[in-house]
Write a protein that holds these residues in place. Structure first.
Motif, PDB file in Angstrom:
ATOM      1  N   ALA A  38       0.823  -1.214   0.000  1.00  0.00           N
ATOM      2  CA  ALA A  38       0.000   0.000   0.000  1.00  0.00           C
ATOM      3  C   ALA A  38       0.856   1.263   0.000  1.00  0.00           C
ATOM      4  O   ALA A  38       0.490   2.276  -0.606  1.00  0.00           O
ATOM      5  N   ARG A  39       2.015   1.210   0.631  1.00  0.00           N
ATOM      6  CA  ARG A  39       2.892   2.377   0.681  1.00  0.00           C
ATOM      7  C   ARG A  39       3.780   2.499  -0.559  1.00  0.00           C
ATOM      8  O   ARG A  39       4.058   3.593  -1.021  1.00  0.00           O
ATOM      9  N   LEU A  40       4.249   1.360  -1.088  1.00  0.00           N
ATOM     10  CA  LEU A  40       5.219   1.417  -2.178  1.00  0.00           C
ATOM     11  C   LEU A  40       4.572   1.482  -3.560  1.00  0.00           C
ATOM     12  O   LEU A  40       5.086   2.166  -4.450  1.00  0.00           O
ATOM     13  N   ALA A  41       3.470   0.787  -3.760  1.00  0.00           N
ATOM     14  CA  ALA A  41       2.862   0.700  -5.099  1.00  0.00           C
ATOM     15  C   ALA A  41       2.603   2.053  -5.753  1.00  0.00           C
ATOM     16  O   ALA A  41       2.901   2.219  -6.942  1.00  0.00           O
ATOM     17  N   PRO A  42       2.077   3.066  -5.032  1.00  0.00           N
ATOM     18  CA  PRO A  42       1.827   4.346  -5.692  1.00  0.00           C
ATOM     19  C   PRO A  42       3.095   5.056  -6.183  1.00  0.00           C
ATOM     20  O   PRO A  42       3.017   5.976  -6.988  1.00  0.00           O
ATOM     21  N   GLN A  43       4.252   4.623  -5.699  1.00  0.00           N
ATOM     22  CA  GLN A  43       5.512   5.271  -6.053  1.00  0.00           C
ATOM     23  C   GLN A  43       6.224   4.583  -7.223  1.00  0.00           C
ATOM     24  O   GLN A  43       7.276   5.045  -7.660  1.00  0.00           O
ATOM     25  N   CYS A  44       5.676   3.469  -7.710  1.00  0.00           N
ATOM     26  CA  CYS A  44       6.389   2.621  -8.670  1.00  0.00           C
ATOM     27  C   CYS A  44       5.566   2.352  -9.918  1.00  0.00           C
ATOM     28  O   CYS A  44       4.346   2.493  -9.927  1.00  0.00           O
ATOM     29  N   ASP A  45       6.270   1.907 -10.944  1.00  0.00           N
ATOM     30  CA  ASP A  45       5.643   1.438 -12.174  1.00  0.00           C
ATOM     31  C   ASP A  45       5.542  -0.084 -12.085  1.00  0.00           C
ATOM     32  O   ASP A  45       6.268  -0.815 -12.756  1.00  0.00           O
ATOM     33  N   GLY A  46       4.680  -0.565 -11.205  1.00  0.00           N
ATOM     34  CA  GLY A  46       4.497  -1.994 -10.984  1.00  0.00           C
ATOM     35  C   GLY A  46       5.358  -2.513  -9.853  1.00  0.00           C
ATOM     36  O   GLY A  46       6.334  -1.880  -9.448  1.00  0.00           O
ATOM     37  N   LEU A  47       4.946  -3.664  -9.312  1.00  0.00           N
ATOM     38  CA  LEU A  47       5.671  -4.320  -8.225  1.00  0.00           C
ATOM     39  C   LEU A  47       5.871  -5.790  -8.559  1.00  0.00           C
ATOM     40  O   LEU A  47       5.019  -6.417  -9.194  1.00  0.00           O
ATOM     41  N   VAL A  48       6.992  -6.336  -8.099  1.00  0.00           N
ATOM     42  CA  VAL A  48       7.249  -7.767  -8.117  1.00  0.00           C
ATOM     43  C   VAL A  48       7.763  -8.146  -6.735  1.00  0.00           C
ATOM     44  O   VAL A  48       8.159  -7.284  -5.940  1.00  0.00           O
ATOM     45  N   LEU A  49       7.739  -9.446  -6.456  1.00  0.00           N
ATOM     46  CA  LEU A  49       8.152  -9.950  -5.152  1.00  0.00           C
ATOM     47  C   LEU A  49       9.299 -10.924  -5.334  1.00  0.00           C
ATOM     48  O   LEU A  49       9.197 -11.860  -6.136  1.00  0.00           O
ATOM     49  N   ASN A  50      10.398 -10.704  -4.625  1.00  0.00           N
ATOM     50  CA  ASN A  50      11.506 -11.657  -4.611  1.00  0.00           C
ATOM     51  C   ASN A  50      11.301 -12.580  -3.420  1.00  0.00           C
ATOM     52  O   ASN A  50      11.316 -12.141  -2.272  1.00  0.00           O
ATOM     53  N   ALA A  51      11.050 -13.860  -3.706  1.00  0.00           N
ATOM     54  CA  ALA A  51      10.859 -14.855  -2.649  1.00  0.00           C
ATOM     55  C   ALA A  51      11.256 -16.216  -3.187  1.00  0.00           C
ATOM     56  O   ALA A  51      11.103 -16.495  -4.374  1.00  0.00           O
ATOM     57  N   ASN A  52      11.740 -17.059  -2.299  1.00  0.00           N
ATOM     58  CA  ASN A  52      12.143 -18.411  -2.666  1.00  0.00           C
ATOM     59  C   ASN A  52      11.095 -19.407  -2.175  1.00  0.00           C
ATOM     60  O   ASN A  52      10.257 -19.074  -1.346  1.00  0.00           O
ATOM     61  N   GLY A  53      11.129 -20.613  -2.682  1.00  0.00           N
ATOM     62  CA  GLY A  53      10.143 -21.616  -2.300  1.00  0.00           C
ATOM     63  C   GLY A  53       8.912 -21.538  -3.182  1.00  0.00           C
ATOM     64  O   GLY A  53       8.928 -20.928  -4.256  1.00  0.00           O
ATOM     65  N   ASP A  54       7.835 -22.144  -2.709  1.00  0.00           N
ATOM     66  CA  ASP A  54       6.596 -22.233  -3.479  1.00  0.00           C
ATOM     67  C   ASP A  54       5.964 -20.853  -3.639  1.00  0.00           C
ATOM     68  O   ASP A  54       5.521 -20.258  -2.655  1.00  0.00           O
ATOM     69  N   PRO A  55       5.888 -20.332  -4.863  1.00  0.00           N
ATOM     70  CA  PRO A  55       5.325 -19.001  -5.053  1.00  0.00           C
ATOM     71  C   PRO A  55       3.815 -18.942  -4.823  1.00  0.00           C
ATOM     72  O   PRO A  55       3.264 -17.859  -4.640  1.00  0.00           O
ATOM     73  N   ALA A  56       3.152 -20.090  -4.781  1.00  0.00           N
ATOM     74  CA  ALA A  56       1.688 -20.109  -4.652  1.00  0.00           C
ATOM     75  C   ALA A  56       1.217 -19.464  -3.346  1.00  0.00           C
ATOM     76  O   ALA A  56       0.099 -18.942  -3.284  1.00  0.00           O
ATOM     77  N   ARG A  57       2.060 -19.451  -2.334  1.00  0.00           N
ATOM     78  CA  ARG A  57       1.642 -18.855  -1.057  1.00  0.00           C
ATOM     79  C   ARG A  57       1.403 -17.352  -1.173  1.00  0.00           C
ATOM     80  O   ARG A  57       0.780 -16.751  -0.307  1.00  0.00           O
ATOM     81  N   PHE A  58       1.881 -16.746  -2.243  1.00  0.00           N
ATOM     82  CA  PHE A  58       1.683 -15.312  -2.472  1.00  0.00           C
ATOM     83  C   PHE A  58       0.653 -15.025  -3.561  1.00  0.00           C
ATOM     84  O   PHE A  58       0.510 -13.885  -3.985  1.00  0.00           O
ATOM     85  N   ASP A  59      -0.061 -16.042  -4.010  1.00  0.00           N
ATOM     86  CA  ASP A  59      -1.009 -15.862  -5.116  1.00  0.00           C
ATOM     87  C   ASP A  59      -2.006 -14.739  -4.867  1.00  0.00           C
ATOM     88  O   ASP A  59      -2.374 -14.006  -5.784  1.00  0.00           O
ATOM     89  N   TYR A  60      -2.450 -14.594  -3.624  1.00  0.00           N
ATOM     90  CA  TYR A  60      -3.482 -13.590  -3.326  1.00  0.00           C
ATOM     91  C   TYR A  60      -3.023 -12.167  -3.635  1.00  0.00           C
ATOM     92  O   TYR A  60      -3.848 -11.274  -3.826  1.00  0.00           O
ATOM     93  N   LEU A  61      -1.720 -11.953  -3.707  1.00  0.00           N
ATOM     94  CA  LEU A  61      -1.190 -10.613  -3.975  1.00  0.00           C
ATOM     95  C   LEU A  61      -1.291 -10.233  -5.457  1.00  0.00           C
ATOM     96  O   LEU A  61      -1.277  -9.053  -5.795  1.00  0.00           O
TER      97      LEU A  61
END
Length: 193
Positions: A38-61
């Motif tokens: 919520a704080r970073l998205a308005p300042q950027c041209d899109g967001l991505v997430l750097n995370a290891n392991g099963d990416p499905a746990r972040f699907d809701y984002l």
């Protein structure tokens, strides 16, 4: 300067929290990551997430999840490299990185980093308590030098950025960079929120 691609760094192992994903812990009615986004998205041209392991746990984002391209969990620089590689594929000239466990990050993070980067093209955040190296504005042109440095064993963000002319943007409030590393930190963040 065009808005950068935002890269949320969540590739750590959270050992002080007992493992798991700190960003998915609840802070009020939403997760820590929800607050960061919520704080970073308005300042950027899109967001991505750097995370290891099963990416499905972040699907809701609804975010692209980028794993480290370097083995053995070498730290935040691996997440920076993953973000720079993705930015190169998507036509971005810069990325801005932010730790995924810092729910109160500055709402003017990107413009302040961009101002500082006018001197050198590369800027990290600092606050009264010191450097905040997981928060930075990185030019995509540093991809190959960073890949080479990681292969040679470089692990410290400041070591790499100093070698490449990095400067600091100083923010007045330490609380903006408060990160949740332990159960005690989580309780404190809940009180701050």
């Amino acid at each position: 300067m065009k808005a950068p691609l935002g890269v949320l760094l969540a590739g750590g192992r959270a050992t002080r929290m007992g493992g798991g994903d700190k960003g998915l812990l609840r802070l009020g009615s939403s997760s820590i990551l929800d607050h960061v986004i919520a704080r970073l998205a308005p300042q950027c041209d899109g967001l991505v997430l750097n995370a290891n392991g099963d990416p499905a746990r972040f699907d809701y984002l609804g975010l692209t999840v980028l794993p480290d391209s370097v083995t053995d969990h070498p730290g935040p620089l691996a997440g920076v490299l993953a973000g720079l590689d993705h930015a190169a594929r998507t036509g971005h000239d810069y990325i801005v990185t932010a730790a995924a466990d810092t729910p109160f990050l500055p709402c003017d993070l990107v413009p302040q980093l961009q101002l500082a980067a006018e001197e050198s093209n590369l800027a990290l955040a600092a606050s009264p308590s010191g450097r905040q190296p997981t928060f930075g504005l990185w030019p995509v042109s540093l991809r190959e030098p960073l890949r080479t440095a990681l292969a040679a064993g470089t692990r410290k963000v400041v070591q790499f950025t100093q070698a490449h002319g990095g400067v600091f943007a100083t923010f007045p409030d330490d609380a903006a960079f408060f990160n949740v590393n332990t159960p005690e930190d989580l309780a404190r963040a809940r009180a701050m929120a």
